[in-house]
Write a protein that holds these residues in place. Structure first.
Motif, PDB file in Angstrom:
ATOM      1  N   ARG A 147     -39.274  -2.621  -4.334  1.00 37.09           N
ATOM      2  CA  ARG A 147     -40.294  -2.983  -3.338  1.00 37.09           C
ATOM      3  C   ARG A 147     -40.184  -2.148  -2.064  1.00 37.09           C
ATOM      4  N   GLY A 148     -39.240  -1.213  -2.030  1.00 33.83           N
ATOM      5  CA  GLY A 148     -39.074  -0.365  -0.873  1.00 33.83           C
ATOM      6  C   GLY A 148     -38.489  -1.073   0.327  1.00 33.83           C
ATOM      7  N   ARG A 149     -37.738  -2.156   0.071  1.00 35.77           N
ATOM      8  CA  ARG A 149     -37.113  -2.909   1.157  1.00 35.77           C
ATOM      9  C   ARG A 149     -35.611  -2.647   1.169  1.00 35.77           C
ATOM     10  N   SER A 150     -35.034  -2.762   2.360  1.00 36.87           N
ATOM     11  CA  SER A 150     -33.616  -2.479   2.543  1.00 36.87           C
ATOM     12  C   SER A 150     -32.857  -3.776   2.778  1.00 36.87           C
ATOM     13  N   PRO A 151     -31.781  -4.029   2.047  1.00 42.09           N
ATOM     14  CA  PRO A 151     -31.013  -5.261   2.251  1.00 42.09           C
ATOM     15  C   PRO A 151     -30.358  -5.277   3.625  1.00 42.09           C
ATOM     16  N   LEU A 152     -30.303  -6.460   4.235  1.00 40.64           N
ATOM     17  CA  LEU A 152     -29.638  -6.577   5.524  1.00 40.64           C
ATOM     18  C   LEU A 152     -28.129  -6.461   5.364  1.00 40.64           C
ATOM     19  N   THR A 153     -27.492  -5.919   6.386  1.00 48.13           N
ATOM     20  CA  THR A 153     -26.038  -5.932   6.445  1.00 48.13           C
ATOM     21  C   THR A 153     -25.589  -7.321   6.906  1.00 48.13           C
ATOM     22  N   LEU A 154     -24.310  -7.584   6.771  1.00 45.91           N
ATOM     23  CA  LEU A 154     -23.791  -8.875   7.228  1.00 45.91           C
ATOM     24  C   LEU A 154     -24.001  -9.038   8.734  1.00 45.91           C
ATOM     25  N   ALA A 155     -23.699  -8.011   9.510  1.00 45.91           N
ATOM     26  CA  ALA A 155     -23.872  -8.109  10.965  1.00 45.91           C
ATOM     27  C   ALA A 155     -25.325  -8.390  11.322  1.00 45.91           C
ATOM     28  N   GLU A 156     -26.261  -7.742  10.648  1.00 47.44           N
ATOM     29  CA  GLU A 156     -27.682  -7.997  10.913  1.00 47.44           C
ATOM     30  C   GLU A 156     -28.051  -9.429  10.548  1.00 47.44           C
ATOM     31  N   ASP A 188     -15.697  -3.617  -4.097  1.00 48.89           N
ATOM     32  CA  ASP A 188     -15.116  -4.930  -4.335  1.00 48.89           C
ATOM     33  C   ASP A 188     -16.226  -5.848  -4.856  1.00 48.89           C
ATOM     34  N   ALA A 189     -15.889  -6.760  -5.777  1.00 52.25           N
ATOM     35  CA  ALA A 189     -16.904  -7.641  -6.356  1.00 52.25           C
ATOM     36  C   ALA A 189     -17.376  -8.718  -5.395  1.00 52.25           C
ATOM     37  N   ARG A 190     -16.634  -8.962  -4.304  1.00 47.74           N
ATOM     38  CA  ARG A 190     -17.084  -9.926  -3.311  1.00 47.74           C
ATOM     39  C   ARG A 190     -18.299  -9.375  -2.567  1.00 47.74           C
ATOM     40  N   THR A 191     -19.270 -10.240  -2.362  1.00 45.81           N
ATOM     41  CA  THR A 191     -20.502  -9.849  -1.696  1.00 45.81           C
ATOM     42  C   THR A 191     -20.792 -10.833  -0.576  1.00 45.81           C
ATOM     43  N   PRO A 192     -20.954 -10.374   0.673  1.00 47.58           N
ATOM     44  CA  PRO A 192     -21.065 -11.297   1.810  1.00 47.58           C
ATOM     45  C   PRO A 192     -22.359 -12.099   1.829  1.00 47.58           C
ATOM     46  N   ALA A 193     -22.258 -13.317   2.368  1.00 49.16           N
ATOM     47  CA  ALA A 193     -23.399 -14.221   2.461  1.00 49.16           C
ATOM     48  C   ALA A 193     -23.207 -15.170   3.635  1.00 49.16           C
ATOM     49  N   LEU A 194     -24.296 -15.784   4.055  1.00 48.17           N
ATOM     50  CA  LEU A 194     -24.279 -16.788   5.120  1.00 48.17           C
ATOM     51  C   LEU A 194     -24.906 -18.067   4.597  1.00 48.17           C
TER      52      LEU A 194
END
Length: 235
Positions: A147-156, A188-194
């Motif tokens: 879709r031409g979208r960029s995933p947010l970073t954790l800080a964002e 690393d297989a860990r992927t950050p989330a909130l």
């Protein structure tokens, strides 16, 4: 005629939409008010206000103001998150990073994320990715790219929750797969989330309802986690 079975997405509970973001100048005032920006820091209040005014002339409404994670890393941002306690509990809960993520600041932007060189920049059209709930990070990554979208970073993602706490809602929180931890030739297989803590396990009862920076496995699915993304970044 028999009806077709509902897809997993059709079976997910409805959730409130993400609340609108205030103007960038108001977002700058909030970062100053909570103590993240001061006269002794690399980004001073005056510099932040000026950057917000400049960016307001360049980006559409609904953009997110971000201070580079080189200046404000997730470990500094997360404790400033706030959310109301759950159920009969009273008061607010402070944000925290899970105990098994002491390397939270080592999760860096991936090649799919092109960050501006500017120390203060804007993220346009942030989206919580509710339609991707119950996808794995690997699946969502491919869908966002298509879709031409960029995933947010954790800080964002933390900046977003700091500006509009209601963006973290029960059954509708988000992963930030724009940040990954390098491991050898891969990640690393860990992927950050909130998301919102239930106060169980090592989180502790006193953190029930608190905003939580944690992680999930790259190939796992979770019905309460979307995938936050942006249309562009402008510095």
């Amino acid at each position: 005629m028999p009806t077709s079975a509902a897809s997993p997405q059709d079976q997910l509970p409805p959730v409130p939409g993400a609340p609108p973001l205030p103007a960038l100048s108001e977002q700058a005032r909030r970062l100053i008010a909570v103590g993240l920006v001061s006269d002794s820091g690399e980004v001073t209040p005056g510099r932040l206000r000026e950057a917000a005014r400049r960016l307001e002339e360049q980006v559409p409404e609904g953009a997110l103001l971000v201070v580079s994670e080189a200046v404000l890393p997730p470990s500094v941002l997360v404790p400033h998150l706030r959310a109301p306690a759950l159920g009969r509990d009273r008061g607010e809960r402070e944000g925290f990073v899970v105990v098994d993520m002491p390397d939270v600041d080592d999760f860096a932007p991936t090649a799919a994320v092109q960050l501006p060189e500017a120390v203060v920049y804007a993220v346009t059209a942030p989206d919580r990715g509710d339609h991707l709930r119950n996808d794995s990070p690997a699946e969502a990554d491919a869908e966002l790219a298509s879709r031409g979208r960029s995933p947010l970073t954790l800080a964002e993602g933390v900046h977003w929750a700091l500006q509009t706490p209601g963006v973290l809602a029960r059954n509708a929180c988000y992963m930030t797969i724009g940040s990954r931890l390098r491991k050898g030739a891969g990640f690393d297989a860990r992927t950050p989330a909130l998301w919102i803590s239930n106060g169980t396990g090592r989180d502790g009862r006193e953190r029930r309802g608190a905003p939580k920076a944690g992680w999930c496995w790259w190939n796992n699915r979770h019905t309460w986690l979307g995938f936050a993304s942006a249309e562009s970044r402008i510095g």
